[in-house]
Design a protein around this motif. Structure first.
Motif, PDB file in Angstrom:
ATOM      1  N   ASP A  72       0.833  -1.212   0.000  1.00 12.90           N
ATOM      2  CA  ASP A  72       0.000   0.000   0.000  1.00 12.90           C
ATOM      3  C   ASP A  72       0.863   1.255   0.000  1.00 12.90           C
ATOM      4  N   GLU A  73       1.914   1.245   0.825  1.00 10.00           N
ATOM      5  CA  GLU A  73       2.820   2.394   0.876  1.00 10.00           C
ATOM      6  C   GLU A  73       3.526   2.599  -0.466  1.00 10.00           C
ATOM      7  N   MET A  74       3.867   1.495  -1.138  1.00  8.71           N
ATOM      8  CA  MET A  74       4.531   1.589  -2.435  1.00  8.71           C
ATOM      9  C   MET A  74       3.601   2.231  -3.475  1.00  8.71           C
ATOM     10  N   ILE A  75       2.356   1.798  -3.506  1.00  5.09           N
ATOM     11  CA  ILE A  75       1.402   2.354  -4.469  1.00  5.09           C
ATOM     12  C   ILE A  75       1.221   3.853  -4.222  1.00  5.09           C
ATOM     13  N   SER A  76       1.124   4.244  -2.952  1.00  5.76           N
ATOM     14  CA  SER A  76       0.988   5.670  -2.620  1.00  5.76           C
ATOM     15  C   SER A  76       2.219   6.455  -3.050  1.00  5.76           C
ATOM     16  N   ALA A  77       3.413   5.863  -2.840  1.00  8.04           N
ATOM     17  CA  ALA A  77       4.652   6.539  -3.235  1.00  8.04           C
ATOM     18  C   ALA A  77       4.732   6.691  -4.752  1.00  8.04           C
ATOM     19  N   MET A  78       4.300   5.681  -5.480  1.00  8.70           N
ATOM     20  CA  MET A  78       4.315   5.761  -6.940  1.00  8.70           C
ATOM     21  C   MET A  78       3.358   6.849  -7.436  1.00  8.70           C
ATOM     22  N   LYS A  79       2.225   6.958  -6.788  1.00  9.69           N
ATOM     23  CA  LYS A  79       1.284   8.030  -7.160  1.00  9.69           C
ATOM     24  C   LYS A  79       1.906   9.399  -6.894  1.00  9.69           C
ATOM     25  N   LYS A  80       2.626   9.504  -5.795  1.00  6.57           N
ATOM     26  CA  LYS A  80       3.305  10.762  -5.481  1.00  6.57           C
ATOM     27  C   LYS A  80       4.364  11.068  -6.546  1.00  6.57           C
ATOM     28  N   GLU A  81       5.099  10.059  -6.976  1.00  9.97           N
ATOM     29  CA  GLU A  81       6.120  10.287  -7.997  1.00  9.97           C
ATOM     30  C   GLU A  81       5.483  10.732  -9.317  1.00  9.97           C
ATOM     31  N   ILE A  82       4.367  10.126  -9.684  1.00  7.87           N
ATOM     32  CA  ILE A  82       3.662  10.544 -10.910  1.00  7.87           C
ATOM     33  C   ILE A  82       3.345  12.037 -10.837  1.00  7.87           C
ATOM     34  N   PHE A  83       2.837  12.479  -9.685  1.00 11.96           N
ATOM     35  CA  PHE A  83       2.513  13.901  -9.499  1.00 11.96           C
ATOM     36  C   PHE A  83       3.762  14.772  -9.608  1.00 11.96           C
ATOM     37  N   LEU A  84       4.837  14.375  -8.914  1.00  7.51           N
ATOM     38  CA  LEU A  84       6.047  15.205  -8.881  1.00  7.51           C
ATOM     39  C   LEU A  84       6.729  15.293 -10.249  1.00  7.51           C
ATOM     40  N   ARG A  85       6.515  14.287 -11.108  1.00  9.29           N
ATOM     41  CA  ARG A  85       7.231  14.252 -12.388  1.00  9.29           C
ATOM     42  C   ARG A  85       6.300  14.495 -13.577  1.00  9.29           C
ATOM     43  N   LYS A  86       5.130  15.027 -13.310  1.00  3.64           N
ATOM     44  CA  LYS A  86       4.125  15.180 -14.360  1.00  3.64           C
ATOM     45  C   LYS A  86       4.566  16.102 -15.491  1.00  3.64           C
ATOM     46  N   GLY A  87       5.545  16.966 -15.228  1.00  5.30           N
ATOM     47  CA  GLY A  87       5.994  17.907 -16.261  1.00  5.30           C
ATOM     48  C   GLY A  87       7.208  17.455 -17.050  1.00  5.30           C
ATOM     49  N   GLU A  88       7.689  16.230 -16.827  1.00  4.09           N
ATOM     50  CA  GLU A  88       8.954  15.818 -17.446  1.00  4.09           C
ATOM     51  C   GLU A  88       8.827  15.404 -18.911  1.00  4.09           C
ATOM     52  N   LEU A  89       7.673  14.887 -19.308  1.00  6.76           N
ATOM     53  CA  LEU A  89       7.510  14.473 -20.703  1.00  6.76           C
ATOM     54  C   LEU A  89       7.130  15.674 -21.555  1.00  6.76           C
TER      55      LEU A  89
END
Length: 374
Positions: free
Chosen positions: A28-45
């Protein structure tokens, strides 16, 4: 395109040295962390409209269909999907029960990559796979019953537990099951694996390169006779079933990797990778910090990668692109090195693309490495 690395497996395969954990304690913590990473890196592509989304691992099918759907929904908060987006889930046969497939069929996932590896019990035991021979076949049929026609399976050849006759039966079974895409790899003894330990102690014999060579070329002829295009050293597809996601890697497109150990590339000269440690990854993201390292690729690095990746494919290396991208020093070295190989017949130029003739694809990595700038 986006790659999501799910770093969990039920058990460790004897040949595998990828990053994963067999403990689901922090799922559960991993899934939450991955969602956080998606948010933090949303501008990279550069392009926020995605042609492909890929769940790799590890074993992504260890998640529930709801968890998979929730990660897709998170991506959709910050990116749009092209109308015909390819969304692939890597799955193990033992996870593909009716309940999971029924739930998954209601999600946007439209392609499964199934880690079959073999339809024979002895091979599966040597590889320490979690499924048996019966599940290898029944999982594919169940997936098809639930509407998953865009299927790929992994097959491993050249195992000490196998033979050419068993390999032929594996391929025959694949054709009978009407699989439209096959990824096939020679069994290799990787460092720090159970397989390496068994070989070093003499419990099993080292895979024989001559056997693998024979099985590789039997496979290429057999699959082409059955309507497959051999479009990358390890990949075969029926018309319309090429892996869009992996093809983008091989054509040097930008991609974003989410999850521990995942890699990202900006399409030109920047590559990054996340820490290959679940706890460190979660801890970093919990504090709104990215768990990645970055490197700027030199012209030398970019050239070497272009050789290694491009020469493994049916498309080869675009010489016009090469001449526009690299300095005169690199090009002079390149032109000198390829001339002998062209004369030897292990390289050829076709429509201004440098290629390795298919009869030499089994040693493609070695041929590409000979061209590297050092």
């Amino acid at each position: 395109m986006i790659y999501l690395h799910i770093p969990f497996c039920k058990q460790k395969c004897s040949y595998c040295n990828f990053h994963f954990s067999t403990s689901l304690q922090f799922k559960d913590e991993m899934i939450s962390a991955m969602k956080k990473e998606i948010f933090l890196r949303k501008g990279e592509l550069q392009n926020n409209s995605l042609k492909s989304l890929y769940f790799g691992g590890g074993t992504p099918s260890i998640l529930t269909a709801d968890e998979i759907h929730s990660l897709i929904d998170e991506v959709l908060k910050y990116f749009s999907f092209e109308k015909d987006i390819e969304i692939t889930l890597e799955a193990n046969p033992d996870d593909l029960n009716k309940t999971f497939l029924k739930d998954l069929s209601k999600s946007p996932v439209n392609r499964l990559s199934i880690g079959t590896q073999s339809f024979f019990e002895e091979d599966l035991k040597l590889m320490n796979r979690a499924h048996n021979a019966s599940e290898a076949e029944s999982s594919i049929k169940r997936a098809q019953d639930f509407g998953f026609d865009n299927l790929s399976i992994d097959l491993i050849y050249g195992s000490p537990s196998s033979s050419l006759e068993i390999w032929k039966e594996n391929l025959n079974k694949t054709i009978a099951l009407e699989i439209p895409h096959i990824s096939s790899y020679a069994l290799t003894v990787e460092p720090k694996t159970a397989l390496e330990n068994w070989v070093s102690k003499g419990k099993i014999s080292t895979p024989k390169e001559e056997d693998q060579n024979l099985e590789f070329y039997y496979m290429t002829d057999f699959l082409k006779d059955h309507g497959f295009e051999h479009y990358e050293v390890s990949n075969f597809a029926k018309s319309g079933f090429h892996s869009r996601h992996n093809s983008a890697y091989w054509k040097y497109k930008e991609y974003l990797g989410i999850g521990p150990s995942a890699h990202s590339y900006n399409g030109t000269d920047v590559r990054s990778w996340n820490v290959a440690n679940n706890q460190q990854y979660i801890k970093k993201l919990n504090s709104n910090t990215l768990a990645k390292e970055t490197e700027i690729l030199s012209q030398q690095d970019q050239f070497n990668e272009m050789m290694m990746i491009g020469l493994r494919t049916i498309w080869g290396v675009d010489l016009e692109n090469l001449n526009q991208k690299f300095s005169e020093n690199i090009l002079n070295y390149f032109n000198k090195e390829i001339q002998n190989k062209i004369e030897e017949g292990i390289l050829e130029i076709e429509n201004n693309h440098l290629k390795i003739p298919e009869k030499h694809w089994f040693i493609a990595d070695g041929i590409a490495a000979d061209l590297f700038q050092v």
